[in-house]
Design a protein around this motif. Structure first.
Motif, PDB file in Angstrom:
ATOM      1  N   THR A 280      54.796  73.128 -11.638  1.00 13.48           N
ATOM      2  CA  THR A 280      56.116  73.152 -11.619  1.00 13.48           C
ATOM      3  C   THR A 280      56.780  74.274 -12.426  1.00 13.48           C
ATOM      4  O   THR A 280      57.949  74.663 -12.159  1.00 13.48           O
ATOM      5  CB  THR A 280      56.600  71.729 -12.441  1.00 13.48           C
ATOM      6  N   ARG A 281      56.082  74.693 -13.483  1.00 16.53           N
ATOM      7  CA  ARG A 281      56.523  76.091 -14.093  1.00 16.53           C
ATOM      8  C   ARG A 281      55.320  77.079 -14.313  1.00 16.53           C
ATOM      9  O   ARG A 281      54.052  76.415 -14.715  1.00 16.53           O
ATOM     10  CB  ARG A 281      57.195  76.038 -15.286  1.00 16.53           C
ATOM     11  N   ALA A 293      59.600  66.388 -11.366  1.00 23.48           N
ATOM     12  CA  ALA A 293      58.795  65.548 -10.433  1.00 23.48           C
ATOM     13  C   ALA A 293      59.457  65.885  -8.985  1.00 23.48           C
ATOM     14  O   ALA A 293      58.980  65.748  -7.998  1.00 23.48           O
ATOM     15  CB  ALA A 293      58.984  64.298 -10.571  1.00 23.48           C
ATOM     16  N   ARG A 294      61.022  66.300  -8.984  1.00 17.21           N
ATOM     17  CA  ARG A 294      61.813  66.667  -7.713  1.00 17.21           C
ATOM     18  C   ARG A 294      60.878  67.706  -7.177  1.00 17.21           C
ATOM     19  O   ARG A 294      61.011  67.917  -5.989  1.00 17.21           O
ATOM     20  CB  ARG A 294      63.176  66.686  -7.916  1.00 17.21           C
ATOM     21  N   ARG A 295      60.751  68.714  -8.107  1.00 15.49           N
ATOM     22  CA  ARG A 295      60.106  69.954  -7.419  1.00 15.49           C
ATOM     23  C   ARG A 295      58.775  69.637  -6.816  1.00 15.49           C
ATOM     24  O   ARG A 295      58.603  70.096  -5.793  1.00 15.49           O
ATOM     25  CB  ARG A 295      59.855  70.969  -8.736  1.00 15.49           C
ATOM     26  N   LYS A 300      55.948  68.494  -1.420  1.00 13.62           N
ATOM     27  CA  LYS A 300      55.132  67.312  -0.700  1.00 13.62           C
ATOM     28  C   LYS A 300      53.888  67.256  -1.530  1.00 13.62           C
ATOM     29  O   LYS A 300      52.877  67.233  -0.885  1.00 13.62           O
ATOM     30  CB  LYS A 300      54.678  67.752   0.697  1.00 13.62           C
ATOM     31  N   ALA A 301      53.869  66.856  -2.812  1.00 11.84           N
ATOM     32  CA  ALA A 301      52.811  66.840  -3.688  1.00 11.84           C
ATOM     33  C   ALA A 301      52.307  65.514  -3.391  1.00 11.84           C
ATOM     34  O   ALA A 301      53.066  64.411  -3.170  1.00 11.84           O
ATOM     35  CB  ALA A 301      53.056  66.899  -5.269  1.00 11.84           C
ATOM     36  N   VAL A 405      60.195  62.236 -17.379  1.00 20.10           N
ATOM     37  CA  VAL A 405      59.746  62.982 -16.578  1.00 20.10           C
ATOM     38  C   VAL A 405      59.003  62.316 -15.389  1.00 20.10           C
ATOM     39  O   VAL A 405      58.848  62.792 -14.247  1.00 20.10           O
ATOM     40  CB  VAL A 405      58.694  63.764 -17.326  1.00 20.10           C
ATOM     41  N   LEU A 406      58.809  61.115 -15.411  1.00 21.23           N
ATOM     42  CA  LEU A 406      58.146  60.208 -14.426  1.00 21.23           C
ATOM     43  C   LEU A 406      59.228  59.340 -13.728  1.00 21.23           C
ATOM     44  O   LEU A 406      58.650  58.851 -12.698  1.00 21.23           O
ATOM     45  CB  LEU A 406      56.974  59.590 -14.922  1.00 21.23           C
ATOM     46  N   ARG A 407      60.363  59.143 -13.985  1.00 22.06           N
ATOM     47  CA  ARG A 407      61.265  58.408 -13.237  1.00 22.06           C
ATOM     48  C   ARG A 407      61.643  58.898 -11.798  1.00 22.06           C
ATOM     49  O   ARG A 407      61.759  58.148 -10.949  1.00 22.06           O
ATOM     50  CB  ARG A 407      62.569  58.148 -14.089  1.00 22.06           C
TER      51      ARG A 407
END
Length: 483
Positions: A280-281, A293-295, A300-301, A405-407
């Protein structure tokens, strides 16, 4: 007088040669340590140097060897050569010419070495060589003549041999090839060469006879085929940019530790067949919690792991912990406190935090997450199990809390991994140690591998292995005459 002049010139020349020799010895680079180890991604050799210098790789065949020459170098005093490990059968040293150190790796098979790279450490630069695979040599003990089965074609070995023959790192040119480079020119990026053998890092278990009927049949070795997709492992290095995270007593910042561990985990994942890492970074930047999580979802993780380093007022607190999302309260007071602390990252980063006090939205969030909760708990349990061999886990079971961060990870299993306590002086030192970072990454990867071996998404190499195990089980039952 003429004789005296000649003698003077000879003495002067000898003195100059002696001075040059002394200068070369004094300024020669030193190989302080040489290690060879095997793990989930294959076999790894590390040269610890006192400073950067030149080197040359020479690939030899019949038998398979890799030669590394270090010009203007010397072996450190007391350096001992490592024992055999993985694909490396033996390690030898020599001196082909004055001032040059030669290290020879005798190989068990023709697996091509990946592109060498330099890793900076507190002890000095490390030249790293890696042979992909599962760390087990292809050569097996020969069966007895009476029990010897008919020869079986091994497509994986053939692929490995072909890859080794055409690999750019040691390209075949007759029976001998060379590759020269300067250590100072090596990039500090991770190697993403495609392995030529499946990297599982797990020996086949010994199954008691009483459990043989219930035990799964080992799958034949398989490699990626056209039409298969890699498992995408999303790795989120916690904090970053204006959000440093927690601090150690010696000034270590959590954001730096998490990025280093995330990069090492990505390197190991990219060296494992059937997997691909997404970070993610990959730099020191701030990313709002809701976007992480959107990234991962946008790429397609198949799974999402947020990497952190824990902190506590108790400086003796130590060990790893794994957390999953809970929208119905935390599993402990400690988990609730940690979630509140991690959720404050957006405030530190300058983001506007919206307080959701809406019953309908809360219920909808709970519904979207509940279907994915079991998968997250299952995956987290496997990762926690992998971390147990690193040291004592801080908590023996997975914890639950409402981590922001998990929502947004409702489309994939997700967890937050607290690797160790940065507030503990001993663990702070370990967290900045390359070897410990590598050990942590390997343990996490072992857990991921275990989970996807049992829950393989369709169209992946892991699904093909699972199907092969199932087909083998059916064949085995049929051969026995009864289920």
């Amino acid at each position: 007088m003429r004789v005296k002049g000649i003698r003077f010139e000879q003495l002067l020349l000898a003195a100059m040669l002696l001075a040059a020799l002394c200068w070369n010895l004094a300024n020669a680079s030193e190989i302080r340590q040489l290690r060879v180890e095997t793990g989930a991604t294959g076999t790894r050799a590390e040269f610890l140097l006192d400073r950067e210098g030149g080197y040359k790789l020479i690939g030899l065949r019949n038998p398979d060897r890799l030669v590394v020459d270090f010009p203007e170098s010397r072996l450190g005093r007391g350096l001992s050569l490592p024992k055999a490990a993985g694909v490396v059968k033996a390690v030898r040293s020599g001196q082909p010419e004055p001032g040059t150190v030669r290290i020879v790796f005798d190989l068990a098979s023709s697996v091509a070495v990946l592109k060498p790279r330099i890793e900076q450490s507190a002890d000095g630069p490390r030249l790293v060589l890696e042979w992909p695979g599962d760390g087990v040599a292809d050569v097996q003990p020969a069966p007895k003549a009476a029990d010897a089965p008919a020869p079986v074609r091994d497509p994986i070995a053939e692929i490995a041999k072909a890859a080794a023959t055409n690999a750019p790192a040691v390209a075949a040119a007759g029976d001998k090839t060379e590759q020269s480079a300067t250590v100072s020119q090596l990039p500090g990026t991770v190697a993403t060469g495609v392995p030529t053998r499946i990297a599982t890092g797990k020996p086949e278990p010994v199954i008691p006879a009483s459990q043989a009927e219930q035990a799964p049949v080992p799958a034949p070795r398989r490699s990626m085929q056209p039409g298969m997709r890699p498992l995408v492992i999303a790795i989120d290095a916690g904090h970053g940019g204006q959000d440093p995270g927690a601090h150690g007593l010696n000034g270590t910042r959590e954001k730096d530790v998490t990025l280093a561990i995330a990069r090492e985990l990505a390197r190991q994942i990219n060296a494992t067949q059937g997997m691909k890492a997404f970070l993610t970074r990959d730099t020191d930047v701030f990313i709002p919690l809701g976007q992480r999580a959107r990234r991962a979802s946008a790429n397609k993780a198949d799974i999402f792991l947020s990497i952190h380093a824990d902190a506590a007022e108790n400086r003796n607190a130590r060990g790893s912990s794994v957390y999953v999302l809970s929208t119905r309260g935390a599993s402990s007071q400690r988990a609730r406190w940690l979630a509140d602390k991690e959720n404050a990252a957006d405030v530190i980063g300058g983001e506007r935090v919206r307080v959701v006090d809406n019953t309908l939205k809360s219920v909808l969030l709970d519904l979207t997450q509940s279907g994915n909760m079991k998968a997250s708990e299952d995956a987290a349990s496997h990762v926690l199990g992998g971390l147990k061999r690193v040291g004592n886990n801080h908590k023996p079971e997975i914890e639950r809390a409402n981590f922001a961060v998990l929502r947004t990870s409702d489309k994939m299993p997700a967890m937050l991994v607290e690797t160790a306590f940065i507030s503990n002086p001993d663990e702070e030192k370990r967290l900045i140690d390359r070897d410990f970072q590598r050990t942590l990454a390997t343990a996490i990867l072992d857990g991921i591998d275990d989970y996807f071996s049992r829950q393989p998404p369709p169209g992946t190499l892991y699904a093909a292995r699972a199907q092969a195990r199932q087909d083998g089980g059916v064949a085995s039952v049929g051969a026995g005459g009864s289920p």
